[in-house]
Write a protein that holds these residues in place. Structure first.
Motif, PDB file in Angstrom:
ATOM      1  N   GLY A   1      27.605 -47.942 -68.885  1.00  0.00           N
ATOM      2  CA  GLY A   1      26.075 -47.553 -68.652  1.00  0.00           C
ATOM      3  C   GLY A   1      26.001 -46.217 -67.992  1.00  0.00           C
ATOM      4  O   GLY A   1      26.235 -45.263 -68.429  1.00  0.00           O
ATOM      5  N   ALA A   2      25.717 -46.385 -66.817  1.00  0.00           N
ATOM      6  CA  ALA A   2      25.474 -45.194 -65.951  1.00  0.00           C
ATOM      7  C   ALA A   2      26.661 -45.221 -64.944  1.00  0.00           C
ATOM      8  O   ALA A   2      26.512 -44.152 -64.027  1.00  0.00           O
ATOM      9  N   GLY A   3      27.691 -45.858 -65.058  1.00  0.00           N
ATOM     10  CA  GLY A   3      28.949 -45.959 -64.203  1.00  0.00           C
ATOM     11  C   GLY A   3      28.416 -46.107 -62.668  1.00  0.00           C
ATOM     12  O   GLY A   3      29.173 -45.602 -61.888  1.00  0.00           O
ATOM     13  N   ARG A   4      27.270 -46.848 -62.461  1.00  0.00           N
ATOM     14  CA  ARG A   4      26.955 -47.092 -60.855  1.00  0.00           C
ATOM     15  C   ARG A   4      27.670 -48.129 -60.518  1.00  0.00           C
ATOM     16  O   ARG A   4      27.441 -48.810 -59.467  1.00  0.00           O
ATOM     17  N   SER A   5      28.578 -48.934 -61.207  1.00  0.00           N
ATOM     18  CA  SER A   5      29.382 -50.164 -60.486  1.00  0.00           C
ATOM     19  C   SER A   5      30.003 -49.431 -59.417  1.00  0.00           C
ATOM     20  O   SER A   5      30.843 -48.445 -59.627  1.00  0.00           O
ATOM     21  N   TYR A   6      30.526 -50.285 -58.445  1.00  0.00           N
ATOM     22  CA  TYR A   6      31.184 -49.557 -57.235  1.00  0.00           C
ATOM     23  C   TYR A   6      32.596 -49.499 -57.478  1.00  0.00           C
ATOM     24  O   TYR A   6      33.409 -49.179 -56.786  1.00  0.00           O
TER      25      TYR A   6
ATOM     26  N   GLY B   1      30.787 -58.494 -75.998  1.00  0.00           N
ATOM     27  CA  GLY B   1      30.067 -57.849 -77.137  1.00  0.00           C
ATOM     28  C   GLY B   1      29.406 -56.696 -76.273  1.00  0.00           C
ATOM     29  O   GLY B   1      29.317 -56.855 -74.792  1.00  0.00           O
ATOM     30  N   ILE B   2      28.776 -55.728 -77.040  1.00  0.00           N
ATOM     31  CA  ILE B   2      27.908 -54.759 -76.543  1.00  0.00           C
ATOM     32  C   ILE B   2      26.494 -54.938 -76.879  1.00  0.00           C
ATOM     33  O   ILE B   2      25.965 -54.987 -77.946  1.00  0.00           O
ATOM     34  N   PHE B   3      25.457 -54.813 -75.952  1.00  0.00           N
ATOM     35  CA  PHE B   3      24.147 -54.960 -76.112  1.00  0.00           C
ATOM     36  C   PHE B   3      23.690 -53.716 -76.723  1.00  0.00           C
ATOM     37  O   PHE B   3      24.009 -52.638 -76.472  1.00  0.00           O
ATOM     38  N   THR B   4      22.986 -53.708 -77.629  1.00  0.00           N
ATOM     39  CA  THR B   4      22.190 -52.798 -78.702  1.00  0.00           C
ATOM     40  C   THR B   4      20.726 -52.597 -78.410  1.00  0.00           C
ATOM     41  O   THR B   4      20.365 -51.691 -78.823  1.00  0.00           O
TER      42      THR B   4
ATOM     43  N   LEU C   1      15.486 -47.340 -52.023  1.00  0.00           N
ATOM     44  CA  LEU C   1      15.689 -46.654 -50.774  1.00  0.00           C
ATOM     45  C   LEU C   1      17.130 -45.947 -50.779  1.00  0.00           C
ATOM     46  O   LEU C   1      17.261 -44.769 -50.175  1.00  0.00           O
ATOM     47  N   LEU C   2      18.107 -46.080 -51.316  1.00  0.00           N
ATOM     48  CA  LEU C   2      19.456 -45.603 -51.630  1.00  0.00           C
ATOM     49  C   LEU C   2      19.175 -44.280 -52.451  1.00  0.00           C
ATOM     50  O   LEU C   2      20.065 -43.449 -52.200  1.00  0.00           O
ATOM     51  N   ASP C   3      18.596 -44.198 -53.308  1.00  0.00           N
ATOM     52  CA  ASP C   3      18.106 -43.066 -54.201  1.00  0.00           C
ATOM     53  C   ASP C   3      17.303 -41.859 -53.338  1.00  0.00           C
ATOM     54  O   ASP C   3      17.342 -40.774 -53.832  1.00  0.00           O
TER      55      ASP C   3
ATOM     56  N   THR D   1      21.855 -57.586 -46.291  1.00  0.00           N
ATOM     57  CA  THR D   1      21.829 -58.934 -46.477  1.00  0.00           C
ATOM     58  C   THR D   1      20.668 -59.469 -47.504  1.00  0.00           C
ATOM     59  O   THR D   1      19.780 -58.706 -47.314  1.00  0.00           O
ATOM     60  N   LYS D   2      20.880 -60.327 -48.212  1.00  0.00           N
ATOM     61  CA  LYS D   2      19.872 -60.871 -49.091  1.00  0.00           C
ATOM     62  C   LYS D   2      19.796 -62.280 -49.123  1.00  0.00           C
ATOM     63  O   LYS D   2      20.800 -62.884 -48.709  1.00  0.00           O
ATOM     64  N   ARG D   3      18.678 -62.984 -49.481  1.00  0.00           N
ATOM     65  CA  ARG D   3      18.749 -64.369 -49.886  1.00  0.00           C
ATOM     66  C   ARG D   3      18.634 -64.797 -51.315  1.00  0.00           C
ATOM     67  O   ARG D   3      17.911 -64.063 -52.172  1.00  0.00           O
TER      68      ARG D   3
ATOM     69  N   VAL E   1      30.847 -56.784 -60.107  1.00  0.00           N
ATOM     70  CA  VAL E   1      30.807 -55.077 -60.389  1.00  0.00           C
ATOM     71  C   VAL E   1      30.770 -54.590 -58.973  1.00  0.00           C
ATOM     72  O   VAL E   1      30.637 -53.326 -58.761  1.00  0.00           O
ATOM     73  N   LYS E   2      30.987 -55.208 -57.825  1.00  0.00           N
ATOM     74  CA  LYS E   2      31.262 -54.484 -56.573  1.00  0.00           C
ATOM     75  C   LYS E   2      32.630 -54.592 -55.789  1.00  0.00           C
ATOM     76  O   LYS E   2      33.105 -53.645 -55.609  1.00  0.00           O
ATOM     77  N   ASN E   3      33.189 -55.721 -55.770  1.00  0.00           N
ATOM     78  CA  ASN E   3      34.604 -55.970 -54.966  1.00  0.00           C
ATOM     79  C   ASN E   3      35.621 -55.213 -55.864  1.00  0.00           C
ATOM     80  O   ASN E   3      35.772 -55.699 -57.128  1.00  0.00           O
TER      81      ASN E   3
HETATM   82  C1  LIG Z   1      23.679 -47.398 -54.709  1.00  0.00           C
HETATM   83  C2  LIG Z   1      23.841 -48.865 -55.795  1.00  0.00           C
HETATM   84  C3  LIG Z   1      22.838 -49.965 -55.277  1.00  0.00           C
HETATM   85  C4  LIG Z   1      23.035 -50.853 -56.015  1.00  0.00           C
HETATM   86  N1  LIG Z   1      22.221 -52.226 -56.000  1.00  0.00           N
HETATM   87  C5  LIG Z   1      22.362 -53.260 -56.411  1.00  0.00           C
HETATM   88  C6  LIG Z   1      21.562 -54.427 -56.123  1.00  0.00           C
HETATM   89  O1  LIG Z   1      20.632 -54.513 -55.438  1.00  0.00           O
HETATM   90  N2  LIG Z   1      21.841 -55.457 -56.845  1.00  0.00           N
HETATM   91  C7  LIG Z   1      22.711 -55.476 -57.911  1.00  0.00           C
HETATM   92  O2  LIG Z   1      22.681 -56.673 -58.529  1.00  0.00           O
HETATM   93  N3  LIG Z   1      23.617 -54.527 -58.248  1.00  0.00           N
HETATM   94  C8  LIG Z   1      23.497 -53.359 -57.401  1.00  0.00           C
HETATM   95  N4  LIG Z   1      24.229 -52.143 -57.712  1.00  0.00           N
HETATM   96  C9  LIG Z   1      25.273 -52.503 -58.661  1.00  0.00           C
HETATM   97  C10 LIG Z   1      24.741 -52.122 -60.112  1.00  0.00           C
HETATM   98  O3  LIG Z   1      23.541 -52.682 -60.337  1.00  0.00           O
HETATM   99  C11 LIG Z   1      25.784 -52.796 -61.138  1.00  0.00           C
HETATM  100  O4  LIG Z   1      27.004 -52.416 -60.917  1.00  0.00           O
HETATM  101  C12 LIG Z   1      25.277 -52.303 -62.464  1.00  0.00           C
HETATM  102  O5  LIG Z   1      25.974 -52.932 -63.617  1.00  0.00           O
HETATM  103  C13 LIG Z   1      25.397 -50.861 -62.734  1.00  0.00           C
HETATM  104  O6  LIG Z   1      24.820 -50.582 -64.055  1.00  0.00           O
HETATM  105  P1  LIG Z   1      25.495 -49.343 -65.149  1.00  0.00           P
HETATM  106  O7  LIG Z   1      24.242 -48.928 -65.956  1.00  0.00           O
HETATM  107  O8  LIG Z   1      25.632 -48.154 -64.172  1.00  0.00           O
HETATM  108  O9  LIG Z   1      26.381 -49.876 -65.685  1.00  0.00           O
HETATM  109  P2  LIG Z   1      28.237 -49.443 -65.624  1.00  0.00           P
HETATM  110  O10 LIG Z   1      28.399 -49.461 -64.167  1.00  0.00           O
HETATM  111  O11 LIG Z   1      28.365 -48.380 -66.188  1.00  0.00           O
HETATM  112  O12 LIG Z   1      28.991 -50.867 -66.128  1.00  0.00           O
HETATM  113  C14 LIG Z   1      28.722 -52.029 -65.620  1.00  0.00           C
HETATM  114  C15 LIG Z   1      29.125 -53.158 -66.384  1.00  0.00           C
HETATM  115  O13 LIG Z   1      28.193 -53.311 -67.534  1.00  0.00           O
HETATM  116  C16 LIG Z   1      28.971 -53.155 -68.755  1.00  0.00           C
HETATM  117  N5  LIG Z   1      28.244 -52.490 -69.758  1.00  0.00           N
HETATM  118  C17 LIG Z   1      27.482 -51.545 -69.512  1.00  0.00           C
HETATM  119  N6  LIG Z   1      26.571 -51.260 -70.634  1.00  0.00           N
HETATM  120  C18 LIG Z   1      26.787 -52.327 -71.274  1.00  0.00           C
HETATM  121  C19 LIG Z   1      26.278 -52.619 -72.728  1.00  0.00           C
HETATM  122  N7  LIG Z   1      25.459 -51.766 -73.468  1.00  0.00           N
HETATM  123  N8  LIG Z   1      26.530 -53.829 -73.193  1.00  0.00           N
HETATM  124  C20 LIG Z   1      27.577 -54.666 -72.634  1.00  0.00           C
HETATM  125  N9  LIG Z   1      28.152 -54.484 -71.417  1.00  0.00           N
HETATM  126  C21 LIG Z   1      27.712 -53.107 -70.747  1.00  0.00           C
HETATM  127  C22 LIG Z   1      30.321 -52.223 -68.409  1.00  0.00           C
HETATM  128  O14 LIG Z   1      31.382 -52.503 -69.345  1.00  0.00           O
HETATM  129  C23 LIG Z   1      30.530 -52.825 -66.970  1.00  0.00           C
HETATM  130  O15 LIG Z   1      31.279 -54.019 -67.167  1.00  0.00           O
HETATM  131  C24 LIG Z   1      24.048 -51.144 -56.918  1.00  0.00           C
HETATM  132  C25 LIG Z   1      24.743 -49.988 -57.144  1.00  0.00           C
HETATM  133  C26 LIG Z   1      24.554 -48.924 -56.550  1.00  0.00           C
HETATM  134  C27 LIG Z   1      25.574 -47.866 -56.888  1.00  0.00           C
END
Ligand SMILES: Cc1cc2nc3c(=O)[nH]c(=O)nc-3n(C[C@H](O)[C@H](O)[C@H](O)COP(=O)(O)OP(=O)(O)OC[C@H]3O[C@@H](n4cnc5c(N)ncnc54)[C@H](O)[C@@H]3O)c2cc1C
Length: 469
Positions: free
Chosen positions: A53-58, A179-182, A319-321, A370-372, A424-426
């Motif tokens: 997606g946006a590559g925002r996974s840690y 699968g890939i969401f469309t 806030l992080l943005d 932290t969150k609940r 998507v974090k660890n």
């Molecule tokens: C600053 C920051 C704060 C965050 N805060 C939170 C938070 O509060 N809560 C939380 O839950 N997460 C949080 N995250 C994590 C983030 O929300 C997830 O990692 C999210 O998946 C990132 O979305 P992305 O579009 O960048 O996906 P990517 O990182 O590009 O991909 C994430 C996963 O989604 C899959 N994917 C992407 N697009 C599709 C598609 N169309 N179909 C099928 N699979 C797909 C990828 O293969 C991958 O497995 C945070 C991340 C950052 C950087």
């Protein structure tokens, strides 16, 4: 993407924290048929495919070393929006930013958002993201009315809680491995004002911190804590709680004004002068154990007076943005985040042990949140009836191995306490810890669905190979 070839598509990609790198053949589909074509190419070339997606996974969730990565950022149209019902249908590459800016002026807000608005809907569903209201609203999947996805077999499926329910509850949370969401249809939430009322108060130690989250969550719509992980002893777990509630009709004297986009967007300059885009450069020198301890101590002292204030939705959630590219302040090695989810009964003891360990090893986290939470019924769920603690760690060439070892020690503490992890974090989760928290039955169920949707095993990511090996 007609007559697709691999030539000129090899690009080095990184995770959000810039701590991992993986070259891949990157394609940017513009429509569903482009995705199908990429699957055909992958099959022909013997390569695997990962959606991005946006590559925002840690971590390595959207990396696929040596394989194909489908960057969905150009499938980013909001297909339909009905301000009468709050129902929106969008392509997977639509970011939360594009979504909220489209609907907010008409009095709606996404029911669940991540801490950054830069994530895409596809990425949010694949991870099943949670917000600061997880205890009340569950993860984003609970607000999906329907989605369509392209399977590697070439088939297209439409899923809802009633139609293809097994795929609905597994593709959401399924890390893009089925699968890939469309196309995604979501229900938005009505709001009466562009503002939230936020209560800010200190917590002096971990016990007080967790008690506040537990006791007060039911009285608010959102609750989140900042935890100073650089301080031990009697101050271990100290921090600040922010709890927020929606304003009811009549509480905001001028909702038309506060709902306007110009009153939501985050300012580009600090105090109208200093460009925020370069702030991370000035944060760099403080990104060491002593510097962060000093900054955190200052922040804790200024957070001591309790106060209540009104804040825009965007400012509260994202806030992080506020500081663009803040992750670059961590330096060349980048950062990794470790988020654990623990039942409310065991969280305090387990996190006391975990935070103490990080201080003893000289590897404190520079940011703790932290969150609940409450449990949900998605297959690869990370949620529990308890809390989560997200910890950010600076990675350097010198500490990489030591940090990796410590995070694996954390896994053991969390598993013994009945906890879970967020894929998507660890970055260090192993196949053993995955079985440990998901259980063999859930993993067998996931593998059965994987076989059905992806019989040739085309969908793989670095994360998949790491945790499901
Ligand atoms: C600053 C920051 C704060 C965050 N805060 C939170 C938070 O509060 N809560 C939380 O839950 N997460 C949080 N995250 C994590 C983030 O929300 C997830 O990692 C999210 O998946 C990132 O979305 P992305 O579009 O960048 O996906 P990517 O990182 O590009 O991909 C994430 C996963 O989604 C899959 N994917 C992407 N697009 C599709 C598609 N169309 N179909 C099928 N699979 C797909 C990828 O293969 C991958 O497995 C945070 C991340 C950052 C950087």
């Amino acid at each position: 993407m007609t007559t697709l070839t691999l030539q000129n598509h090899f690009v080095s990609l990184e995770n959000f924290g810039h701590s991992l790198r993986a070259p891949a053949y990157v394609f940017k589909p513009k429509c569903d048929e482009d995705i199908a074509e990429a699957f055909r190419l992958a099959e022909k070339m013997g390569l695997t495919v990962t959606a991005r997606g946006a590559g925002r996974s840690y971590n390595d969730a959207s990396l696929n070393g040596g394989g194909i990565v489908l960057d969905l950022s150009e499938m980013n149209r909001i297909v339909s929006w009905d301000p009468q019902t709050g129902r929106v249908t969008a392509e997977p590459g639509v970011t939360l930013q594009k979504l909220w800016q489209h609907i907010e002026p008409e009095g709606w807000w996404p029911p669940v958002v991540s801490g950054t608005m830069l994530t895409t809907l596809g990425g949010c569903l694949a991870a099943n993201v949670h917000g600061k209201n997880n205890f009340k609203m569950g993860p984003i999947g609970e607000h999906v009315i329907e989605f369509t996805a392209r399977l590697p077999s070439g088939a297209q499926v439409t899923c809802s809680p009633k139609k293809n329910a097994d795929l609905f509850y597994s593709m959401i949370s399924g890390l893009g491995m089925l699968g890939i969401f469309t196309s995604i249809t979501l229900q938005m939430k009505p709001i009466q004002s562009g503002l939230l009322e936020v209560s800010a108060r200190p917590s002096h130690d971990l016990h007080e911190h967790l008690t506040d989250l537990l006791d007060n969550a039911p009285n608010y719509d959102y609750i989140v804590g900042w935890l100073d992980a650089t301080t031990g002893g009697r101050g271990l777990g100290r921090g600040q709680i922010h709890a927020a509630r929606y304003l009811h009709e009549g509480e905001d004297p001028n909702p038309q004004k506060t709902l306007q986009l110009k009153n939501q967007v985050l300012p580009a300059r600090i105090m109208g002068v200093f460009p925020k885009s370069i702030v991370y450069v000035f944060m760099g020198p403080f990104m060491n154990n002593l510097g962060t301890w000093a900054v955190n101590t200052g922040k804790y002292i200024t957070s001591l007076p309790r106060h209540t204030f009104r804040q825009s939705h965007a400012a509260f959630h994202f806030l992080l943005d506020y500081i663009p590219n803040w992750e670059l302040a961590y330096g060349r090695g980048g950062l990794i985040e470790y988020q654990s989810f623990l039942p409310k009964e065991t969280a305090e003891a387990a996190w006391t042990e975990l935070l103490g360990l990080s201080l003893r090893r000289g590897l404190p986290s520079y940011l703790g949140v932290t969150k609940r939470h409450r449990p949900d019924k998605f297959l690869l769920s990370h949620a529990v009836d308890g809390f989560s603690l997200a910890l950010d760690f600076k990675v350097t060439n010198g500490n990489r191995a030591k940090l990796s070892q410590m995070l694996q020690d954390f896994d053991r503490i969390v598993l013994q306490a009945g906890g879970r992890f967020y894929f998507v974090k660890n970055s260090e989760t192993t196949p053993e810890s995955t079985v440990g928290f998901l259980g063999a039955k859930t993993l067998a169920e996931f593998k059965k669905l994987k076989k059905r949707c992806d019989p040739d095993g085309l969908l793989e990511s670095n994360l998949y190979r790491r945790v499901f090996a």
